[in-house]
Design an enzyme around this catalytic site. Structure first.
Site, PDB file in Angstrom:
ATOM      1  N   GLU A 102      78.567  73.020 -28.597  1.00  0.00           N
ATOM      2  CA  GLU A 102      78.431  74.227 -27.770  1.00  0.00           C
ATOM      3  C   GLU A 102      78.434  73.853 -26.295  1.00  0.00           C
ATOM      4  O   GLU A 102      77.932  72.787 -25.925  1.00  0.00           O
ATOM      5  CB  GLU A 102      77.073  74.875 -28.064  1.00  0.00           C
ATOM      6  CG  GLU A 102      77.049  75.763 -29.285  1.00  0.00           C
ATOM      7  CD  GLU A 102      77.273  77.221 -28.936  1.00  0.00           C
ATOM      8  OE1 GLU A 102      77.942  77.500 -27.911  1.00  0.00           O
ATOM      9  OE2 GLU A 102      76.790  78.074 -29.675  1.00  0.00           O
ATOM     10  N   ASP A 103      78.934  74.745 -25.456  1.00  0.00           N
ATOM     11  CA  ASP A 103      78.840  74.541 -24.014  1.00  0.00           C
ATOM     12  C   ASP A 103      77.401  74.752 -23.534  1.00  0.00           C
ATOM     13  O   ASP A 103      76.861  73.981 -22.769  1.00  0.00           O
ATOM     14  CB  ASP A 103      79.799  75.492 -23.270  1.00  0.00           C
ATOM     15  CG  ASP A 103      79.695  76.945 -23.749  1.00  0.00           C
ATOM     16  OD1 ASP A 103      78.958  77.223 -24.722  1.00  0.00           O
ATOM     17  OD2 ASP A 103      80.358  77.811 -23.147  1.00  0.00           O
ATOM     18  N   ASP A 106      71.638  79.447 -25.139  1.00  0.00           N
ATOM     19  CA  ASP A 106      70.791  80.365 -24.386  1.00  0.00           C
ATOM     20  C   ASP A 106      69.721  80.891 -25.359  1.00  0.00           C
ATOM     21  O   ASP A 106      68.758  80.191 -25.652  1.00  0.00           O
ATOM     22  CB  ASP A 106      71.749  81.464 -23.859  1.00  0.00           C
ATOM     23  CG  ASP A 106      71.132  82.403 -22.851  1.00  0.00           C
ATOM     24  OD1 ASP A 106      69.992  82.817 -23.063  1.00  0.00           O
ATOM     25  OD2 ASP A 106      71.791  82.749 -21.869  1.00  0.00           O
ATOM     26  N   PHE A 155      72.332  82.182 -14.441  1.00  0.00           N
ATOM     27  CA  PHE A 155      73.722  82.244 -14.891  1.00  0.00           C
ATOM     28  C   PHE A 155      74.551  81.159 -14.213  1.00  0.00           C
ATOM     29  O   PHE A 155      74.595  81.072 -12.986  1.00  0.00           O
ATOM     30  CB  PHE A 155      74.314  83.629 -14.592  1.00  0.00           C
ATOM     31  CG  PHE A 155      75.670  83.809 -15.185  1.00  0.00           C
ATOM     32  CD1 PHE A 155      75.829  84.104 -16.532  1.00  0.00           C
ATOM     33  CD2 PHE A 155      76.804  83.667 -14.395  1.00  0.00           C
ATOM     34  CE1 PHE A 155      77.091  84.251 -17.084  1.00  0.00           C
ATOM     35  CE2 PHE A 155      78.074  83.818 -14.938  1.00  0.00           C
ATOM     36  CZ  PHE A 155      78.210  84.107 -16.288  1.00  0.00           C
ATOM     37  N   ARG A 168      86.424  78.604 -15.496  1.00  0.00           N
ATOM     38  CA  ARG A 168      86.291  77.576 -16.542  1.00  0.00           C
ATOM     39  C   ARG A 168      86.860  76.222 -16.114  1.00  0.00           C
ATOM     40  O   ARG A 168      86.490  75.191 -16.640  1.00  0.00           O
ATOM     41  CB  ARG A 168      87.026  78.010 -17.817  1.00  0.00           C
ATOM     42  CG  ARG A 168      86.454  79.244 -18.479  1.00  0.00           C
ATOM     43  CD  ARG A 168      87.061  79.421 -19.866  1.00  0.00           C
ATOM     44  NE  ARG A 168      86.825  80.750 -20.420  1.00  0.00           N
ATOM     45  CZ  ARG A 168      85.725  81.102 -21.072  1.00  0.00           C
ATOM     46  NH1 ARG A 168      84.751  80.233 -21.253  1.00  0.00           N
ATOM     47  NH2 ARG A 168      85.587  82.320 -21.557  1.00  0.00           N
TER      48      ARG A 168
HETATM   49  P1  5GP Z   1      73.282  82.509 -27.001  1.00  0.00           P
HETATM   50  O1  5GP Z   1      73.908  83.105 -28.231  1.00  0.00           O
HETATM   51  O2  5GP Z   1      72.660  81.156 -27.209  1.00  0.00           O
HETATM   52  O3  5GP Z   1      72.326  83.470 -26.322  1.00  0.00           O
HETATM   53  O4  5GP Z   1      74.429  82.367 -25.936  1.00  0.00           O
HETATM   54  C1  5GP Z   1      75.463  81.528 -26.102  1.00  0.00           C
HETATM   55  C2  5GP Z   1      76.690  81.968 -25.365  1.00  0.00           C
HETATM   56  O5  5GP Z   1      76.422  82.854 -24.261  1.00  0.00           O
HETATM   57  C3  5GP Z   1      77.335  80.753 -24.753  1.00  0.00           C
HETATM   58  O6  5GP Z   1      78.190  80.128 -25.669  1.00  0.00           O
HETATM   59  C4  5GP Z   1      78.031  81.330 -23.553  1.00  0.00           C
HETATM   60  O7  5GP Z   1      79.290  81.810 -23.927  1.00  0.00           O
HETATM   61  C5  5GP Z   1      77.166  82.506 -23.133  1.00  0.00           C
HETATM   62  N1  5GP Z   1      76.245  82.126 -22.025  1.00  0.00           N
HETATM   63  C6  5GP Z   1      74.906  81.978 -22.107  1.00  0.00           C
HETATM   64  N2  5GP Z   1      74.394  81.620 -20.901  1.00  0.00           N
HETATM   65  C7  5GP Z   1      75.449  81.540 -20.050  1.00  0.00           C
HETATM   66  C8  5GP Z   1      75.560  81.198 -18.645  1.00  0.00           C
HETATM   67  O8  5GP Z   1      74.601  80.888 -17.919  1.00  0.00           O
HETATM   68  N3  5GP Z   1      76.824  81.210 -18.132  1.00  0.00           N
HETATM   69  C9  5GP Z   1      77.933  81.537 -18.867  1.00  0.00           C
HETATM   70  N4  5GP Z   1      79.097  81.506 -18.243  1.00  0.00           N
HETATM   71  N5  5GP Z   1      77.848  81.855 -20.190  1.00  0.00           N
HETATM   72  C10 5GP Z   1      76.614  81.855 -20.767  1.00  0.00           C
END
Ligand code: 5GP
Length: 179
Positions: A102-103, A106, A155, A168
């Site tokens: 994963e990148d 969150d 963010f 990106r």
């Molecule tokens: P989660 O499901 O863990 O809440 O969120 C995961 C996805 O939300 C990540 O794969 C990403 O696409 C997006 N995301 C969460 N935080 C950020 C952030 O700070 N910046 C960006 N660009 N995407 C985020």
């Protein structure tokens, strides 16, 4: 490093290329050690993970497979509401040692769904690697095995991560400027 403007927002430098690469090197070293004698299957979660997975793999010394997936979330017609589906995974993953890449993690919602969907495919094991981790927000129980850099609940963009589809391609990571 200069600030960047993406569409209507200003982003300030947050994590430089050197720190990102050093952190990826550490993750690669751990994976090389943990999977010695094994042949893991790396699965990158699109779109954001492409740069991280690309750089990570350059330092992986193991025989390994690589693929990418996407999670499609849509309103279903059943009473259960949201239906989630894996798209893009054409390979058979039965019996594989999966490393999900994963990148950023969150809330962990995406990860949880992916985890469930992959477990249905009779995989041998699954571990998770993420470059960025928002520990203040993460609300799930299962462990994240390889974490690059912990960040506050802000963010960020760059190095695979987008703001409204753009940003990106940036080599380093920037944080939104709320002033
Ligand atoms: P989660 O499901 O863990 O809440 O969120 C995961 C996805 O939300 C990540 O794969 C990403 O696409 C997006 N995301 C969460 N935080 C950020 C952030 O700070 N910046 C960006 N660009 N995407 C985020």
């Amino acid at each position: 490093m200069d600030s960047v403007t993406l569409k209507d927002k200003l982003f300030t430098p947050f994590i430089g290329e050197e720190k990102i690469q050093a952190s990826i090197g550490e993750i690669a070293e751990k994976i090389n050690k943990d999977y010695r004698g094994k042949s893991p299957f790396f699965i990158g979660v699109l779109n954001g993970s492409f740069m991280f997975l690309g750089d990570l793999l350059k330092s992986i010394k193991l025989e390994c497979k690589v693929s990418f997936i996407k999670v499609a979330s849509y309103e279903g017609t059943t009473s259960t509401g949201n239906v989630n589906e894996l798209i893009g995974l054409v390979e058979d993953v039965e019996g594989e040692d999966i490393i999900l890449v994963e990148d950023i993690v969150d809330t962990g919602n995406t990860l949880e769904k992916l985890h469930e969907l992959l477990l249905n495919k009779k995989i041998k094991s699954i571990k998770v690697a993420t470059l960025l981790y928002k520990s203040e927000v993460y609300s799930k129980k299962f462990p994240i095995d390889y974490i690059g850099i912990e960040i506050p609940n802000k963010f960020v963009v760059g190095y695979g991560l987008d703001y409204d589809g753009v940003g990106r391609n940036l080599n380093s990571i920037y944080v939104i400027n709320n002033n």
